[in-house]
Motif scaffolding. Sequence first.
Motif: not given
Length: 151
Positions: A75-77, A109, A113, A115-117, A135
């Motif tokens: 799922y990593n962009p 991370y 998902s 995503k990183t927050y 976020i």
Amino acid sequence: MKYFRILLLLAAIFFTGNSLFAQNYESDDVLGIWLNEDKDGHVKIYKENGKYYGKLVWLKNPIDDETGKPKLDKYNPDDELKKRPTKGIILLTDFVYEGDGIWEDGDIYDPKSGKTYSCYTKLETIDRMKVRGYIGISLIGRTTYWTRVKE
């Protein structure tokens, strides 16, 4: 006079209550291996150059059912990072100890998902840690609780 003493005692407890029950944590008390809330991963928290990091060192199900190979960070962009195994990923980065059992200014991370927050952690007890990813401001986010793995 009896009631006055009771009121005085209650006032003393009220005004000093936080310090009576506060834990005195050291910066390295967070070090060790932690089980995530979903109970499907262990994160080893370690210190490097004065900052704290967390690496995924164990997965309950490390093998992808479809491929029969280790699970990847699918799922990593970043297309290049999608090829790396999930086990071994550094999930927590750049945390700084602020005192009172709180580590801030880091990121988390989420491999589920990609995503990183922004994130902070807080020891509630020596074996239970609050992990808050968010976020922007910490009011908008999600909290999970991790438990220390006894080695």
